[in-house]
Design an enzyme around this catalytic site. Structure first.
Site, PDB file in Angstrom:
ATOM      1  N   ASP A 125      49.679 -24.856 -64.895  1.00 12.90           N
ATOM      2  CA  ASP A 125      50.218 -24.780 -66.247  1.00 12.90           C
ATOM      3  C   ASP A 125      48.947 -25.204 -66.957  1.00 12.90           C
ATOM      4  O   ASP A 125      48.088 -25.852 -66.546  1.00 12.90           O
ATOM      5  CB  ASP A 125      51.088 -25.821 -66.489  1.00 12.90           C
ATOM      6  N   ASP A 158      55.599 -18.464 -67.986  1.00 12.96           N
ATOM      7  CA  ASP A 158      56.580 -19.215 -68.695  1.00 12.96           C
ATOM      8  C   ASP A 158      56.835 -18.497 -70.044  1.00 12.96           C
ATOM      9  O   ASP A 158      58.092 -18.559 -70.369  1.00 12.96           O
ATOM     10  CB  ASP A 158      56.188 -20.745 -68.794  1.00 12.96           C
TER      11      ASP A 158
END
Length: 159
Positions: free
Chosen positions: A112, A132
């Site tokens: 991330d 995401d």
């Protein structure tokens, strides 16, 4: 119909290229502010699901992801023909699911890196990645499609 697979492939490629770039060029925990203090890059790893839930549950994620991919492919081929918004939403979901699945299989964790602070409410949004974002976009588009489809069905019933 297969042209839509290009969208899913594009999501996977951009997702993996950005993650590769973060892993190669940033130390874990390193932050680069692009628009201080609202938007930046933060090298982070996640062994869980959204917002770090269910840390270390690889097999659960693997089974769920494979089931989701099968479901997306089923709906794409059986239900989405001639429904472009539905097709595009499913391909965003497919690309996002595959992008994070690749990370889990080959890295054992998801990379991330997008760090956002929402002004006014001063909320530090959980760190996320391109996959995401694609999943979120796909869900929003799917909801819009379902609302639109429901209104069309209501009009047909009235006629």
């Amino acid at each position: 119909m297969y042209k839509y697979y290009g969208l899913a492939a594009f999501v996977v490629i951009i997702d993996q290229l950005t993650k590769w770039s973060i892993v190669k060029n940033m130390q874990l925990g390193e932050s680069i502010m692009l628009w201080d203090p609202y938007f930046g890059l933060l090298s982070h790893r996640n062994r869980g699901a959204a917002w770090g839930m269910l840390q270390g549950q690889f097999w659960l994620f693997a089974i769920v992801t494979v089931a989701v991919i099968i479901g997306i492919l089923y709906y794409f081929h059986k239900e989405a023909k001639g429904k472009p918004l539905f097709q595009v939403s499913l391909m965003f979901l497919l690309g996002g699911a595959i992008g994070n699945f690749i990370d889990r299989v080959f890295r054992g964790e998801v990379v991330d890196f997008v760090n956002v602070l929402i002004p006014v409410i001063n909320y530090d949004f959980p760190i996320f990645n391109i996959a995401d974002a694609a999943l979120t976009i796909g869900v929003v588009m799917l909801i819009i499609y379902m609302l639109f489809e429901e209104k069309l069905n209501q009009k047909k019933v009235k006629q």
